[in-house]
Write a protein that holds these residues in place. Structure first.
Motif, PDB file in Angstrom:
ATOM      1  N   VAL A  10      39.794 -27.503  97.918  1.00  0.00           N
ATOM      2  CA  VAL A  10      40.239 -26.808  99.120  1.00  0.00           C
ATOM      3  C   VAL A  10      41.023 -27.746 100.031  1.00  0.00           C
ATOM      4  O   VAL A  10      42.077 -27.386 100.563  1.00  0.00           O
ATOM      5  CB  VAL A  10      39.021 -26.206  99.846  1.00  0.00           C
ATOM      6  CG1 VAL A  10      39.414 -25.727 101.226  1.00  0.00           C
ATOM      7  CG2 VAL A  10      38.428 -25.079  99.036  1.00  0.00           C
ATOM      8  N   PHE A  27      38.400 -21.010 103.646  1.00  0.00           N
ATOM      9  CA  PHE A  27      37.871 -21.504 102.366  1.00  0.00           C
ATOM     10  C   PHE A  27      36.612 -22.325 102.611  1.00  0.00           C
ATOM     11  O   PHE A  27      35.605 -22.168 101.935  1.00  0.00           O
ATOM     12  CB  PHE A  27      38.909 -22.365 101.641  1.00  0.00           C
ATOM     13  CG  PHE A  27      39.777 -21.580 100.712  1.00  0.00           C
ATOM     14  CD1 PHE A  27      39.242 -21.004  99.564  1.00  0.00           C
ATOM     15  CD2 PHE A  27      41.132 -21.417 100.960  1.00  0.00           C
ATOM     16  CE1 PHE A  27      40.036 -20.289  98.701  1.00  0.00           C
ATOM     17  CE2 PHE A  27      41.930 -20.696 100.099  1.00  0.00           C
ATOM     18  CZ  PHE A  27      41.381 -20.135  98.969  1.00  0.00           C
ATOM     19  N   LEU A  58      38.080 -13.927  99.714  1.00  0.00           N
ATOM     20  CA  LEU A  58      36.955 -14.802 100.035  1.00  0.00           C
ATOM     21  C   LEU A  58      35.728 -13.999 100.427  1.00  0.00           C
ATOM     22  O   LEU A  58      34.605 -14.316 100.031  1.00  0.00           O
ATOM     23  CB  LEU A  58      37.343 -15.754 101.160  1.00  0.00           C
ATOM     24  CG  LEU A  58      38.190 -16.935 100.712  1.00  0.00           C
ATOM     25  CD1 LEU A  58      38.645 -17.744 101.907  1.00  0.00           C
ATOM     26  CD2 LEU A  58      37.397 -17.814  99.760  1.00  0.00           C
TER      27      LEU A  58
END
Lengths: 497, 492, 321, 141
Positions: C21, C59, D92
């Motif tokens: 990430v 993220f 997500l």
């Protein structure tokens, strides 16, 4: 009250359809429900008879719908062959309804509402088939008939019934979707029309390869005519309650098949074209083989309904032969046989059902000496058998006679021999049943365990009527003959010319 | 106001969606959604009338003329589809009122309706627009909202299904923007009409070919052409029933529209036929797809999955129609587009009604429902028959035209294959029917009743449409023909 | 460019998702500078704030929930590699006939675009051509884009819905690991108003320099998120109530669409700002100002909301364990 | 000249394909999303590259400059970036929910659990039959 003929025609299809709504609405009151069915069938007979008198007077009735479907529409037209079919079907509907009331109650069947409802839809679609003014309309009602009879076949809901239903639907839908639909679309594409025309729709210049192929597609596609190898559905359908087998699988459905064969041969191809097509002969001999093989198989069946089913396959072969002989006498015989066989076979099925209700016997080997307990039933069975075999004093004599003449006319001696042979086989598998019932005595009877009585009155009434009909048709076949000749004339040819 | 119809069509659900959040009362939001959708349906009726009378309508958004601004271009083809999508959406929403109440926890109702309206906006936007990039934006609106709707399903597999769809869908969308980018690069314009004018100059270039390839693959991912269909069965099976009904009836249809629009109106049929063996590819993929997925459908145990696979198979028929490459073939495709939306709408709504009552869509749980829910089951039968292509149903009409088109092209063997494939449909439909009517119940059905009126009415509206358009084909065939003709006429 | 490729390859190999990430954030930052070198200032600005900022934050927030290591798996790289090779080959094949990089005579510079460059000043009166194309010429695309954000917001809201009981479990005002970092908190306290101010500046200055509603929204959201990270969710929530945020997401879209409807009512086409004032250029100004505001509001509130949702989940998780 | 003129695009293609590879080859759901965003970002390069004109400046109009890069691709990409972040956010949140529902975010592990669900449905519906063995085999693999 005077209805216009067009309206009457429409009503013949709508009355049974409307009866369905009534039947569903009155599902909680069996008497009312069956009353509605009976009323509908009486009205139907009235309508069909009035139409008959119009046709007899030389009139025609045509009902055109707007062109909903490009190239085709839902058109109806009454012509003589359809008249035969609708007359037979409507009269026998009444008789069968009477019979089923006795049978279904005597047998304590479940889902009776569904039974009567589907029956009415089936009759409605039979009317649609009979009066279809073009191939498209015919095809639609043909499919509706298949689907509406499926629940009747599977009626019992057992694994066996489900399996039977699968075979039934599988074969009929496979043939109709795979071959018939293709044939219909192919015809539309090559000829540009689906209307029934005297002498056929195809141009003289159309290649014989195409028309020959189409003929094969049609004959195989009309699975209801039960030409081998697409005959398996008919024995499979015998899991249905007997009234269903009697009316639908001896009369309505199978006759819809051969009716379609005759119509297609006469109005789509025309006799002249049929005579020259290379595939006609092949199919003719296939039909002949069906006649003989089915008869042979019938002899080996011990289950009465199964034997009758194979007999039906064989008799249907006769009509197909009649059509494919492409001679006037053949067509005449085929058309008459629709009516003759209907009365004969329905009698036999009624008897089979009566025996089952009264004695719970389904196997022929158990029926020894039954004639003593059920004399009326067995006499009716005897008469029915005579009609199927083609012996006087029963109606079947005439149609078989014309069929043989047709074979002679076209000098197809092999076919003639087949027809003769098959009649002998008919004797061999049908007559032993009543003979055994009357002449051989049952051991159990000697032991004094007689519990078997005659069938319910309503059933007896019905089977007596049809047996009587067989005899009447021998002495008075004129209406049938006239209609069959009129059919030939309408199709642009005539017998004896 | 009539002048603004093209944009109002899209704007009404577009503004309706955020307004849902302000209403806050779940019941009211439901009604509001119906209202919004039916308004948009009425407008699409008016629009259809306009196009019928005056031909193609162009609306310049922001008052900037294309190709500088974005324009809405409504013609025979998309006015027809706008009508279909907004109509189906309205009907489905009526059924949603009760169904959603049962299937989703109450705090998600508003989000569901909002997503639904957003999805509707996206689909209508794709249909109406005449701008290549605008298509992408609205495609994403409809896609994101469908991911949400699918993920709201109660089974946890709904989440993975939605994720899978998200990944596949985004890859598809990215392929589409690559395609659009390449086109733009060679012509300098994004307007479809303008593209059609300018592309012929650069037909020979490899870049345009590549653009076309990427675009087609991207769209085929979206429309679930075999073998790019893997996301679809699970997504349809585990989404809330209403979402399934809506998506199955409209979303893939819009993707097919996009394919047709680009092949005919943007690239032009000449380019397509000469530069790539697209017809052959479509023919092969269509046929394999029909057979492979029909056979998979036979082996499914969940009724939603059966019909999900069948949807992929039906897409195969539409692609087959395109593969023929004639006006008749295109007519067959367009007809089937419309008809299939009706069938699948009926089927999935009826299944939704069953889920509403028994809480399951497992095939064996349907046993014995024929007696308990006769009207709903009759609707499933009607939809099933239509899927098989039995006469008097819409399915027959589309099959008829497809076969005529195939014969016209001289492809007898393909016609036979199509007929054989419809026998596969007989098998899977009949499995369902046998369970419904001829099996002993596997679960306790004592308190199961007929579906509520609010679901029965929309279901039967669709059933009647199935039957009506199966008999009176003047509207559907007429419009499909006109659209097909105009598409073949417009090509440069 | 080579850095980009290296970063991407590293991402393929690494198993540590945290590093992945972070690297993807780096990738975004690198690409932002790449955009800058290609004169795409607005895009660079956005990519930096979105790719390196918000998306990395998201993220990370979700990594907190799902664990940071990728398992060794038995994936089949051969097939994937095959597909990728074919696709890549097709693209390279497609490039062969492309106009060369930087060429002035490429078709895209000949058609459509010249009008934006030459006439937008007189037609719209905004020096930043990107803004005038974004908000006016292709204003409808931007409305769609706002709707996309709104859609995603709705999606996240409905997916990460937390039932009422668990919502206020973050009793601690400040995350434990942050309590000690006094310097950080003090600096941040000074920074955050600046960030918010900067966001507002970007919002209203989009006409002249790079920026506009979208970037402003993101920056504003980043400020709030920073605040949340340092001072805890509950204190952030005191300022930004969930319900209000939800309504704001919708309000932004409505504001944008409303401008369109008003222009329609005033006799123009949808989103035709010319009719908003007597003078078309003034009308355009007003229109652009309003729609950019709409975009900004939606973007900021969706971003904040999404982040809150993720954090709520984290809190809930901790509580459950 | 030909090669140099296109070199830039080729790098972009390479980047795109790396992203694409991550999406389809990896099993970790988060990593797939990272891949997806790399794939998309690389497509943005491609758009922006085509808008560039050598020697031109950013399209903020000013009297000092004559040559500007093409603003249209910039606008398109602004929109596309937004779409990208929207997709990522939604993806997500899905991953988070999947983790909660399955306890894993590895595709293969999830598949095993799904097969297990199937198996249970099947058992409940039909009892152990011939298909049962096949499913069981899948599960044990």
């Amino acid at each position: 009250m005077q209805l216009s003929p067009e309206l009457m025609l429409l009503m013949t299809i709508l009355v049974p359809a409307l009866a369905v709504i009534g039947i569903l609405a009155t599902s909680h009151s069996p008497n009312l429900r069956e009353g509605i069915t009976l009323t509908a069938s009486v009205i139907l007979i009235y309508l069909v008879s009035s139409l008959y008198s119009i046709i007899k007077g030389g009139g025609t009735v045509i009902l055109l719908s707007p062109d909903l479907f490009p190239g085709s529409a839902l058109n109806f037209e009454i012509e003589p062959l359809g008249m035969i079919f609708s007359l037979v079907a409507s009269y026998l509907w009444l008789v069968t309804t009477v019979y089923s009331i006795g049978y279904m109650r005597g047998h304590h069947e479940k889902n009776q509402t569904r039974f009567y409802a589907c029956f009415a839809i089936a009759i409605s679609s039979v009317m649609g088939i009979a009066y279809a003014g073009n191939l498209f309309t015919l095809f639609i009602f043909y499919e509706v008939l298949t689907l509406s009879t499926y629940p009747l076949v599977t009626h019992a809901g057992t694994e066996k019934a489900k399996h039977g239903g699968r075979v039934y639907l599988g074969i009929l839908l496979t043939t109709s979707i795979l071959f018939l639909l293709l044939a219909v679309i192919g015809t539309w594409y090559t000829a540009g029309t689906l209307d029934f025309k005297p002498g056929g729709v195809f141009d003289k210049s159309t290649s014989h390869v195409i028309t020959g192929t189409l003929l094969v597609l049609f004959i195989f596609g009309i699975g209801k005519a039960a030409i081998m190898p697409f005959h398996r559905w008919l024995p499979a359908a015998m899991v249905a309650p007997t009234p269903v087998s009697a009316l639908l699988h001896a009369v309505a459905v199978v006759k819809a098949g051969v009716f379609t064969v005759l119509k297609v041969c006469m109005y789509i191809f025309g006799l002249d074209l049929l005579k020259v097509l290379p595939t006609t002969d092949i199919l003719l001999y296939l039909a002949a083989a069906t006649v003989i093989i089915a008869s042979l198989v019938a002899m080996r069946q011990d289950n009465l309904k199964a034997r009758l089913a194979y007999s039906t396959i064989s008799q249907l072969g006769y009509i197909t032969i009649g059509a494919l002989l492409a001679t006037e006498a053949g067509i005449l015989g085929g058309a008459m046989h629709i009516g003759m066989h209907a009365f004969g076979k329905i009698t036999l099925f009624f008897c089979a059902g009566a025996i089952m209700v009264a004695s719970h016997k389904t196997e022929i080997s158990q029926m020894r000496g039954l004639g003593r307990q059920m004399p009326i039933t067995m006499i009716a069975f005897f008469i029915g058998s005579l009609s199927i075999i083609g012996l006087p004093p029963a109606g079947g004599t005439w149609s078989k006679w014309y069929l043989i003449i047709g074979a002679v006319d076209s000098e197809k001696w092999l076919i003639m021999i087949v027809l003769m042979m098959s009649s002998l086989l008919n004797i061999a598998y049908l007559l032993p049943i009543p003979i055994r019932a009357f002449l051989v005595s049952d051991e159990s009877e000697q032991k004094g365990e007689v519990t078997i009585k005659e069938a319910p009155v309503l059933s007896l009434l019905a089977l007596s009527v049809t047996a009587f009909g067989c005899i009447v048709l021998f002495f008075y076949p004129q209406p049938l003959f006239e209609l069959a000749s009129a059919f030939l004339e309408a199709a642009g040819t005539h017998y004896g010319g | 106001m009539i002048y603004h119809y093209p944009v109002l069509q899209v704007i009404i659900p577009l503004l309706g969606a955020p307004l849902c959040l302000f209403i806050r009362v779940p019941r009211l939001v439901g009604f509001f959604a119906v209202l919004v959708s039916s308004l948009s349906f009425l407008i699409s009726c008016g629009l259809r009338q306009q196009v019928h009378l005056y031909g193609t309508i162009v609306y310049e958004l922001g008052g900037w003329a294309a190709p500088w601004g974005i324009e809405y271009r409504i013609d025979q083809l998309n006015s027809y589809l706008l009508l279909l999508v907004s109509g189906i959406s309205t009907i489905v929403l009526i059924a949603a009122q009760t169904s959603i109440k049962k299937e989703l926890p109450e705090n998600r109702h508003i989000f569901f309706y909002t997503s639904y309206l957003l999805c509707l906006t996206g689909l209508l936007g794709i249909l109406a627009t005449g701008d290549a990039f605008n298509v992408f934006v609205f495609l994403e609106i409809s896609a994101l909202s469908s991911y949400t709707m699918i993920a709201l399903g109660t089974d946890r597999r709904a989440l993975t299904a939605s994720y899978q769809y998200l990944v596949m869908g985004t890859i598809g969308a990215t392929f589409i923007i690559i395609g659009v980018g390449l086109m733009y690069m060679m012509t300098g314009t994004l307007n479809m009409y303008d593209l059609a004018q300018r592309l012929p100059e650069v037909y020979k270039s490899k870049t345009v070919l590549c653009a076309f390839g990427f675009f087609i693959v991207g769209v085929c991912l979206k429309l679930a052409l075999f073998p790019l269909h893997l996301w679809l069965p699970n997504a349809y099976a585990f989404a809330p029933s209403i979402a399934t009904a809506f998506l199955a009836a409209t979303s893939t249809k819009v993707a097919v529209y996009l394919l047709i629009r680009y092949i005919f109106s943007v690239f032009g049929i000449d380019f397509v036929t000469t530069s790539l063996p697209l017809h052959d590819i479509f023919l092969v993929l269509g046929l394999i797809g029909i057979f492979a997925t029909s056979i998979s459908a036979i082996y499914q145990r969940n009724i939603k999955r059966i019909f999900a696979y069948s949807s992929v198979a039906q897409i195969g028929y539409m692609i087959l129609g395109l593969a023929i490459g004639t006006e008749l073939g295109l007519t067959a495709t367009l007809l089937h587009l419309f008809n299939h939306a009706l069938m699948k709408g009926t089927l999935f709504l009826a299944i939704g009604a069953v889920v509403y009552r028994i809480g399951s869509s497992q095939l064996n749980h349907f046993a014995g429902l024929g007696k308990k829910m006769p009207l709903t089951m009759a609707a499933i039968v009607a939809g099933g028959l239509s899927l098989i292509g039995v006469p008097l149903t819409v399915g027959f009409v589309s099959k008829w035209y497809l076969i005529v088109a195939l014969l016209d092209k001289g492809w007898w063997p393909v016609a036979v294959l199509v007929l054989i494939s419809s026998l596969l449909a007989v098998i899977y439909v009949w499995r369902v029917i046998e369970w419904i009517y001829f099996s002993q119940p596997r679960i306790i059905l004592d308190d199961v009743r007929e579906a509520p009126m609010s679901q029965l009415i929309p279901i039967w509206l669709l059933v009647l449409a199935n039957l009506y358009f199966g008999v009176d084909t003047r509207l559907t065939v007429g419009v499909s023909k006109l659209a097909a003709q105009s598409l073949f006429g417009v090509t440069p | 460019m080579s850095f980009l490729a290296l970063t991407a390859l590293a991402i393929v190999r690494l198993k540590d998702l945290f590093a992945v990430v972070m690297l993807s954030g780096l990738y975004s930052l690198l690409s932002a500078s790449f955009f800058l070198s290609l004169d795409a200032v607005d895009v660079a600005f956005t990519e930096a704030s979105v790719g390196a900022g918000i998306s990395t934050l998201l993220f990370l927030a979700s990594l907190k929930l799902v664990g940071r290591y990728e398992k060794k798996s038995r994936y089949k790289p051969a097939l994937a590699l095959g597909i990728v090779m074919v696709t890549g080959a097709l693209l390279v094949y497609g490039t062969l006939d492309m106009p060369h990089f930087g060429a002035v005579d490429a078709p895209i510079h000949q058609h459509v675009a010249p009008r934006y460059i030459n006439d937008s000043m007189t037609e719209i009166g905004v020096p930043n051509a990107v803004t005038s194309v974004l908000a006016s010429y292709r204003g409808f695309d931007t409305l769609g884009e706002t709707l996309v954000i709104f859609t995603a917001g709705i999606g996240v809201m409905s997916l990460l819905l937390v039932s009422r009981q668990t919502k206020d479990q973050s009793k601690k005002k400040v995350p434990a690991d942050m309590q000690q970092q006094i310097i950080l908190r003090v600096v941040a306290k000074m920074m955050i108003p600046l960030i918010l101010m900067f966001g507002l500046y970007v919002q209203f200055h989009g006409d002249y320099g790079p920026g506009g509603g979208f970037q402003a929204g993101v920056i504003f959201a980043a400020g709030v998120i920073l605040y949340t990270m340092l001072f805890g969710l509950s204190s952030a929530q005191r300022v930004f109530k969930r319900q209000i945020l939800e309504l704001l997401t919708a309000f932004g879209v409505l504001l944008y669409g409303g401008v369109g409807v008003v222009s329609m009512l005033l006799g123009g086409n949808f989103l035709d700002y010319n009719v908003l004032r007597h003078d078309p250029v003034h009308g355009q100004h007003l229109g652009i100002l309003l729609v950019e505001l709409g975009v900004g509001i939606t973007v900021a509130s969706v971003m904040i909301l999404v982040f809150f949702k993720f954090t709520w989940r984290t809190v809930k998780h901790k509580y459950n364990q | 000249m030909n090669i140099i003129g296109l070199y830039n695009y080729w790098i972009v293609v390479l980047l795109m394909m790396i992203g694409f590879y991550i999406v389809i080859a990896h099993e970790n759901l988060i990593k797939k999303l990272v891949g997806l965003s790399i794939f998309q970002t690389s497509v943005f390069f491609f758009y922006i590259s085509m808008g560039k004109i050598s020697g031109a400046t950013a399209p903020i109009l000013d009297e000092k400059w004559q040559l500007y890069s093409n603003p249209l691709p910039h606008v398109l990409i602004l929109t596309a970036i937004v779409v990208g972040i929207a997709t990522t956010a939604l993806g997500l949140s899905l991953v988070v929910r999947i983790q909660e529902a399955y306890g894993s975010i590895e595709e293969s592990e999830i598949q095993v659990q799904d097969t297990h669900d199937e198996l249970e449905n099947h058992l409940e519906a039909y009892g152990p039959g011939p298909n049962f063995a096949i499913l069981n085999q899948d599960l044990n693999k």
